[in-house]
Design an enzyme around this catalytic site. Structure first.
Site: not given
Length: 107
Positions: A32, A35
């Site tokens: 991600c 992230c």
């Protein structure tokens, strides 16, 4: 320093610990992009707050039970726990000042 939470230690390291001080949990995954952008912010929050809060991450790739239990559908998802319950949550990249202010509300 950020802690690593898992399905196995979540009850003790997050739920029980939140009776003593606020706990920020970052639900994330290695694939991600947002992230990965959130990670240095989380580390700065941990450094800023020191011993007044617990700050850590749980990988949704390696731990399926806890993210499902808390209804994680989008990441990064950040949840603040206090007295064993979620008291505040954020989805998407959240800045340092917002997270520090939120955690200070639950001292």
């Amino acid at each position: 320093m950020t802690q690593i939470f898992t399905d196995a230690n979540f009850a003790q390291e997050v739920i029980e610990a939140s009776n003593q001080k606020p706990v920020l949990v970052d639900f994330w995954a290695s694939w991600c992009g947002p992230c990965r952008m959130q990670t240095p912010i989380i580390e700065q929050v941990a450094e800023t707050l020191g011993e007044t809060a617990i700050v850590g991450k749980i990988s949704v790739e390696e731990n399926a039970q806890t993210p499902r239990q808390y209804g994680i559908r989008g990441i990064p998802a950040l949840k603040i726990f206090r007295q064993g319950a979620v008291v505040e949550e954020f989805v998407g990249i959240t800045d340092h000042a917002t997270l520090v202010a939120a955690l200070k509300n639950y001292k």
